[in-house]
Design a protein around this motif. Structure first.
Motif, mmCIF file in Angstrom:
data_model
loop_
_atom_site.group_PDB
_atom_site.id
_atom_site.type_symbol
_atom_site.label_atom_id
_atom_site.label_comp_id
_atom_site.label_asym_id
_atom_site.label_seq_id
_atom_site.Cartn_x
_atom_site.Cartn_y
_atom_site.Cartn_z
ATOM 1 N N ASN A 133 0.820 -1.224 0.000
ATOM 2 C CA ASN A 133 0.000 0.000 0.000
ATOM 3 C C ASN A 133 0.844 1.260 0.000
ATOM 4 N N GLU A 134 1.936 1.242 0.763
ATOM 5 C CA GLU A 134 2.763 2.445 0.858
ATOM 6 C C GLU A 134 3.551 2.708 -0.428
ATOM 7 N N ALA A 135 3.563 1.726 -1.352
ATOM 8 C CA ALA A 135 4.292 1.909 -2.602
ATOM 9 C C ALA A 135 3.389 2.369 -3.748
ATOM 10 N N LYS A 136 2.094 2.351 -3.539
ATOM 11 C CA LYS A 136 1.184 2.649 -4.647
ATOM 12 C C LYS A 136 1.282 4.091 -5.113
ATOM 13 N N TYR A 137 1.655 4.992 -4.206
ATOM 14 C CA TYR A 137 1.760 6.391 -4.625
ATOM 15 C C TYR A 137 2.892 6.576 -5.624
ATOM 16 N N ILE A 138 3.919 5.722 -5.568
ATOM 17 C CA ILE A 138 5.005 5.794 -6.542
ATOM 18 C C ILE A 138 4.480 5.408 -7.923
ATOM 19 N N ILE A 139 3.722 4.329 -7.987
ATOM 20 C CA ILE A 139 3.150 3.903 -9.269
ATOM 21 C C ILE A 139 2.177 4.946 -9.786
ATOM 22 N N GLU A 140 1.449 5.579 -8.873
ATOM 23 C CA GLU A 140 0.504 6.619 -9.304
ATOM 24 C C GLU A 140 1.236 7.804 -9.928
ATOM 25 N N MET A 141 2.363 8.186 -9.347
ATOM 26 C CA MET A 141 3.149 9.264 -9.927
ATOM 27 C C MET A 141 3.655 8.875 -11.306
ATOM 28 N N VAL A 181 2.828 -8.376 -13.996
ATOM 29 C CA VAL A 181 1.400 -8.330 -14.350
ATOM 30 C C VAL A 181 0.600 -7.546 -13.315
ATOM 31 N N ASN A 182 0.945 -7.670 -12.044
ATOM 32 C CA ASN A 182 0.214 -6.934 -11.015
ATOM 33 C C ASN A 182 0.416 -5.420 -11.150
ATOM 34 N N VAL A 183 1.619 -5.005 -11.530
ATOM 35 C CA VAL A 183 1.826 -3.576 -11.791
ATOM 36 C C VAL A 183 1.000 -3.150 -13.001
ATOM 37 N N LEU A 184 0.997 -3.979 -14.038
ATOM 38 C CA LEU A 184 0.196 -3.675 -15.226
ATOM 39 C C LEU A 184 -1.288 -3.549 -14.876
ATOM 40 N N LYS A 185 -1.801 -4.498 -14.093
ATOM 41 C CA LYS A 185 -3.222 -4.466 -13.733
ATOM 42 C C LYS A 185 -3.558 -3.240 -12.890
ATOM 43 N N TYR A 186 -2.642 -2.822 -12.046
ATOM 44 C CA TYR A 186 -2.885 -1.624 -11.239
ATOM 45 C C TYR A 186 -2.997 -0.398 -12.142
ATOM 46 N N LEU A 187 -2.135 -0.321 -13.141
ATOM 47 C CA LEU A 187 -2.183 0.815 -14.061
ATOM 48 C C LEU A 187 -3.484 0.833 -14.854
ATOM 49 N N ILE A 188 -3.993 -0.347 -15.196
ATOM 50 C CA ILE A 188 -5.237 -0.423 -15.963
ATOM 51 C C ILE A 188 -6.461 -0.200 -15.077
ATOM 52 N N VAL A 190 -6.799 0.746 -11.758
ATOM 53 C CA VAL A 190 -6.851 1.855 -10.807
ATOM 54 C C VAL A 190 -6.551 3.188 -11.485
ATOM 55 N N ARG A 191 -5.596 3.187 -12.383
ATOM 56 C CA ARG A 191 -5.152 4.446 -13.009
ATOM 57 C C ARG A 191 -5.725 4.662 -14.402
ATOM 58 N N ASN A 192 -6.484 3.677 -14.906
ATOM 59 C CA ASN A 192 -7.211 3.816 -16.183
ATOM 60 C C ASN A 192 -6.301 4.067 -17.382
ATOM 61 N N ILE A 193 -5.116 3.460 -17.370
ATOM 62 C CA ILE A 193 -4.255 3.495 -18.551
ATOM 63 C C ILE A 193 -4.844 2.552 -19.599
ATOM 64 N N GLU A 194 -4.829 2.957 -20.876
ATOM 65 C CA GLU A 194 -5.383 2.122 -21.932
ATOM 66 C C GLU A 194 -4.620 0.798 -22.015
ATOM 67 N N PRO A 195 -5.330 -0.345 -21.956
ATOM 68 C CA PRO A 195 -4.637 -1.649 -21.951
ATOM 69 C C PRO A 195 -3.756 -1.892 -23.160
ATOM 70 N N TRP A 196 -4.153 -1.381 -24.329
ATOM 71 C CA TRP A 196 -3.371 -1.644 -25.545
ATOM 72 C C TRP A 196 -1.998 -1.004 -25.509
ATOM 73 N N ARG A 197 -1.783 -0.069 -24.583
ATOM 74 C CA ARG A 197 -0.479 0.585 -24.486
ATOM 75 C C ARG A 197 0.492 -0.183 -23.604
ATOM 76 N N LEU A 198 0.012 -1.219 -22.910
ATOM 77 C CA LEU A 198 0.801 -1.884 -21.878
ATOM 78 C C LEU A 198 1.150 -3.316 -22.268
ATOM 79 N N SER A 199 2.323 -3.756 -21.817
ATOM 80 C CA SER A 199 2.715 -5.160 -21.921
ATOM 81 C C SER A 199 3.529 -5.515 -20.684
#
Length: 236
Positions: A133-141, A181-188, A190-199
């Motif tokens: 949980n304390e690391a999620k703000y880094i991914i959000e940035m 994959v868990n980082v990818l799923k968080y971006l999709i 929680v952060r609404n990044i378009e899935p087609w942009r991610l691998s």
């Protein structure tokens, strides 16, 4: 009585000149269009004009000047992208310094684009793949930068060479892949990044950046790399 020579009824330019003139006009329009669509080096432009003149016989013996490929080269676009990546890196550098993350997050500009390297201890507990949980703000940035960049993203999971054999992770392959994959799923999700942009990909222990013979080296090898990909590499 002397005969009078018949007058030539075909006055004016020969008919082949009309076709020749049309050809030259079309070629001129073609190169004007190329000029309008691209940034052209002045020397190359002169050379290509000479080449066109040579092929039409304007130069002696139809000499053709050889030049480097000109069409579809847009040096201005490349410079703009390089500047974009430098600007993104500066923004993230400021964030890292403000939050004292220099020891756990590093930035690398390379041939693929901008690599954001996070040590596994920053994101995960030992042997686990759930983001702390304390690391999620880094991914959000990072996700804010990702959204602004419009670039494709490649998420790479890495481990050290210490074997793992649990019910959930029979080997380092599963651990590294699940973390990516868990980082990818968080971006999709929680952060609404378009899935087609991610691998996402898991490399296990097989792409080390340090020795596995020391505790510090193994710590450096346990990481997640988030690569903001430039337009030329496509992630290769």
């Amino acid at each position: 009585m002397a005969r009078r020579k018949p007058e030539d009824s075909n006055k004016g330019s020969p008919e082949w000149m009309t076709t020749y003139g049309d050809l030259v006009t079309l070629l001129l329009c073609f190169f004007v269009l190329l000029f309008s669509f691209s940034t052209i080096d002045n020397n190359k432009f002169k050379a290509i004009i000479q080449s066109m003149q040579g092929s039409l016989g304007v130069l002696d013996s139809g000499v053709i000047v050889q030049v480097d490929p000109l069409i579809n080269t847009f040096p201005g676009d490349t410079r703009d992208e390089e500047n974009d990546f430098k600007r993104i890196k500066e923004q993230m550098d400021d964030f890292i310094k403000e939050n004292n993350l220099e020891k756990s997050v590093s930035l690398i500009l390379d041939e693929r684009g901008l690599l954001v390297r996070l040590l596994d201890a920053t994101l995960f507990d030992s042997g686990k793949a759930e983001i702390k949980n304390e690391a999620k703000y880094i991914i959000e940035m990072i996700s804010d930068v990702i959204m602004e960049s419009g670039k494709n993203i490649r998420i790479e999971g890495h481990t050290d060479n210490v074997p793992i054999n649990t019910e959930k992770f029979p080997s380092n392959w599963e651990l590294s892949t699940t973390r990516a994959v868990n980082v990818l799923k968080y971006l999709i999700e929680v952060r609404n990044i378009e899935p087609w942009r991610l691998s996402a990909v898991g490399y296990g222990e097989y792409h080390p950046i340090d020795t596995n013979d020391t505790a510090e080296g193994r710590q450096n090898n346990r990481r997640v790399d988030i690569v903001i990909i430039n337009s030329e590499s496509n992630g290769n």
